[in-house]
Scaffold this motif. Sequence first.
Motif, PDB file in Angstrom:
ATOM      1  N   LEU A 146      44.152  36.900  38.384  1.00 32.75           N
ATOM      2  CA  LEU A 146      44.709  35.557  38.172  1.00 32.75           C
ATOM      3  C   LEU A 146      45.870  35.275  39.115  1.00 32.75           C
ATOM      4  O   LEU A 146      45.997  34.168  39.641  1.00 32.75           O
ATOM      5  CB  LEU A 146      45.154  35.392  36.722  1.00 32.75           C
ATOM      6  CG  LEU A 146      44.036  35.387  35.698  1.00 32.75           C
ATOM      7  CD1 LEU A 146      44.602  35.392  34.284  1.00 32.75           C
ATOM      8  CD2 LEU A 146      43.128  34.187  35.912  1.00 32.75           C
ATOM      9  N   GLU A 147      46.701  36.264  39.348  1.00 35.02           N
ATOM     10  CA  GLU A 147      47.825  36.078  40.265  1.00 35.02           C
ATOM     11  C   GLU A 147      47.332  35.874  41.701  1.00 35.02           C
ATOM     12  O   GLU A 147      47.875  35.058  42.439  1.00 35.02           O
ATOM     13  CB  GLU A 147      48.765  37.276  40.200  1.00 35.02           C
ATOM     14  CG  GLU A 147      50.010  37.092  41.040  1.00 35.02           C
ATOM     15  CD  GLU A 147      50.993  38.240  40.885  1.00 35.02           C
ATOM     16  OE1 GLU A 147      51.966  38.260  41.657  1.00 35.02           O
ATOM     17  OE2 GLU A 147      50.782  39.111  40.016  1.00 35.02           O
ATOM     18  N   ALA A 148      46.289  36.611  42.084  1.00 34.96           N
ATOM     19  CA  ALA A 148      45.717  36.438  43.423  1.00 34.96           C
ATOM     20  C   ALA A 148      45.171  35.023  43.588  1.00 34.96           C
ATOM     21  O   ALA A 148      45.391  34.379  44.624  1.00 34.96           O
ATOM     22  CB  ALA A 148      44.613  37.457  43.660  1.00 34.96           C
ATOM     23  N   ARG A 152      46.064  32.292  41.841  1.00 37.12           N
ATOM     24  CA  ARG A 152      47.186  31.341  41.782  1.00 37.12           C
ATOM     25  C   ARG A 152      47.972  31.332  43.094  1.00 37.12           C
ATOM     26  O   ARG A 152      48.263  30.272  43.651  1.00 37.12           O
ATOM     27  CB  ARG A 152      48.102  31.714  40.619  1.00 37.12           C
ATOM     28  CG  ARG A 152      49.146  30.688  40.299  1.00 37.12           C
ATOM     29  CD  ARG A 152      50.008  31.075  39.084  1.00 37.12           C
ATOM     30  NE  ARG A 152      49.243  31.617  37.975  1.00 37.12           N
ATOM     31  CZ  ARG A 152      49.304  32.898  37.576  1.00 37.12           C
ATOM     32  NH1 ARG A 152      50.085  33.758  38.194  1.00 37.12           N
ATOM     33  NH2 ARG A 152      48.588  33.315  36.547  1.00 37.12           N
ATOM     34  N   ASP A 153      48.294  32.511  43.600  1.00 36.38           N
ATOM     35  CA  ASP A 153      49.069  32.597  44.836  1.00 36.38           C
ATOM     36  C   ASP A 153      48.285  32.071  46.037  1.00 36.38           C
ATOM     37  O   ASP A 153      48.823  31.348  46.865  1.00 36.38           O
ATOM     38  CB  ASP A 153      49.502  34.035  45.111  1.00 36.38           C
ATOM     39  CG  ASP A 153      50.601  34.505  44.180  1.00 36.38           C
ATOM     40  OD1 ASP A 153      51.181  33.668  43.453  1.00 36.38           O
ATOM     41  OD2 ASP A 153      50.879  35.726  44.169  1.00 36.38           O
ATOM     42  N   TYR A 201      38.846  29.238  35.443  1.00 38.87           N
ATOM     43  CA  TYR A 201      40.104  29.393  36.186  1.00 38.87           C
ATOM     44  C   TYR A 201      40.136  28.462  37.395  1.00 38.87           C
ATOM     45  O   TYR A 201      41.179  27.892  37.716  1.00 38.87           O
ATOM     46  CB  TYR A 201      40.290  30.848  36.615  1.00 38.87           C
ATOM     47  CG  TYR A 201      40.302  31.788  35.447  1.00 38.87           C
ATOM     48  CD1 TYR A 201      41.378  31.805  34.559  1.00 38.87           C
ATOM     49  CD2 TYR A 201      39.239  32.636  35.201  1.00 38.87           C
ATOM     50  CE1 TYR A 201      41.393  32.661  33.476  1.00 38.87           C
ATOM     51  CE2 TYR A 201      39.255  33.494  34.113  1.00 38.87           C
ATOM     52  CZ  TYR A 201      40.324  33.492  33.259  1.00 38.87           C
ATOM     53  OH  TYR A 201      40.326  34.335  32.185  1.00 38.87           O
ATOM     54  N   ASP A 209      45.271  40.234  35.081  1.00 38.40           N
ATOM     55  CA  ASP A 209      46.489  39.598  35.564  1.00 38.40           C
ATOM     56  C   ASP A 209      46.583  39.630  37.086  1.00 38.40           C
ATOM     57  O   ASP A 209      47.058  38.674  37.706  1.00 38.40           O
ATOM     58  CB  ASP A 209      47.728  40.239  34.943  1.00 38.40           C
ATOM     59  CG  ASP A 209      47.818  41.739  35.189  1.00 38.40           C
ATOM     60  OD1 ASP A 209      46.749  42.387  35.276  1.00 38.40           O
ATOM     61  OD2 ASP A 209      48.946  42.260  35.279  1.00 38.40           O
ATOM     62  N   VAL A 210      46.091  40.692  37.700  1.00 40.99           N
ATOM     63  CA  VAL A 210      46.097  40.789  39.164  1.00 40.99           C
ATOM     64  C   VAL A 210      45.150  39.741  39.762  1.00 40.99           C
ATOM     65  O   VAL A 210      45.495  39.064  40.732  1.00 40.99           O
ATOM     66  CB  VAL A 210      45.701  42.210  39.624  1.00 40.99           C
ATOM     67  CG1 VAL A 210      45.561  42.278  41.132  1.00 40.99           C
ATOM     68  CG2 VAL A 210      46.720  43.229  39.143  1.00 40.99           C
ATOM     69  N   ARG A 254      38.045  43.138  37.994  1.00 46.17           N
ATOM     70  CA  ARG A 254      39.165  42.836  37.107  1.00 46.17           C
ATOM     71  C   ARG A 254      39.352  43.887  36.015  1.00 46.17           C
ATOM     72  O   ARG A 254      40.465  44.104  35.550  1.00 46.17           O
ATOM     73  CB  ARG A 254      39.006  41.452  36.486  1.00 46.17           C
ATOM     74  CG  ARG A 254      37.849  41.339  35.515  1.00 46.17           C
ATOM     75  CD  ARG A 254      37.529  39.881  35.182  1.00 46.17           C
ATOM     76  NE  ARG A 254      36.383  39.776  34.296  1.00 46.17           N
ATOM     77  CZ  ARG A 254      35.116  39.895  34.681  1.00 46.17           C
ATOM     78  NH1 ARG A 254      34.840  40.108  35.963  1.00 46.17           N
ATOM     79  NH2 ARG A 254      34.136  39.786  33.808  1.00 46.17           N
ATOM     80  N   THR A 280      48.159  28.168  45.771  1.00 46.88           N
ATOM     81  CA  THR A 280      49.430  27.477  46.040  1.00 46.88           C
ATOM     82  C   THR A 280      49.855  27.624  47.500  1.00 46.88           C
ATOM     83  O   THR A 280      50.528  26.744  48.035  1.00 46.88           O
ATOM     84  CB  THR A 280      50.557  27.991  45.129  1.00 46.88           C
ATOM     85  OG1 THR A 280      50.693  29.397  45.277  1.00 46.88           O
ATOM     86  CG2 THR A 280      50.276  27.652  43.677  1.00 46.88           C
ATOM     87  N   CYS A 303      38.689  40.529  43.460  1.00 50.04           N
ATOM     88  CA  CYS A 303      39.650  40.822  42.390  1.00 50.04           C
ATOM     89  C   CYS A 303      39.047  40.493  41.025  1.00 50.04           C
ATOM     90  O   CYS A 303      39.235  41.241  40.059  1.00 50.04           O
ATOM     91  CB  CYS A 303      40.947  40.039  42.586  1.00 50.04           C
ATOM     92  SG  CYS A 303      42.000  40.668  43.906  1.00 50.04           S
TER      93      CYS A 303
END
Length: 94
Positions: free
Chosen positions: A55-57, A59-60, A88, A52-53, A46, A63, A42
């Motif tokens: 970073l969301e990948a 982060r998700d 990041y 944003d995709v 990018r 977590t 990703c």
Amino acid sequence: MDQPALRVIRMSDAALADGVELLQIDGVSVPVFNAAKTVADCFKYRNKIGQDVALEALRDGWTQGKLNMDKIWHHATVDRVANVMRPYLESITA
């Protein structure tokens, strides 16, 4: 064919073979990239899929406990995005 939207990319042999896990789906062995490889990819793409995709990948995946820092760093190095991902990765571990 309009759906699903597909974009074909080329990968080196090392990048294509690294991070592949075989899953059994209805008795069929299916090769799938692991979560760390997917997140590194990703970041590598990018500019095509959006920052944003990526970073969301990250982060998700972090977590949900699907990512291991050693594995994601390995895949970031193979994909040559380690320097891009470094800030990041530092921010999610702080």
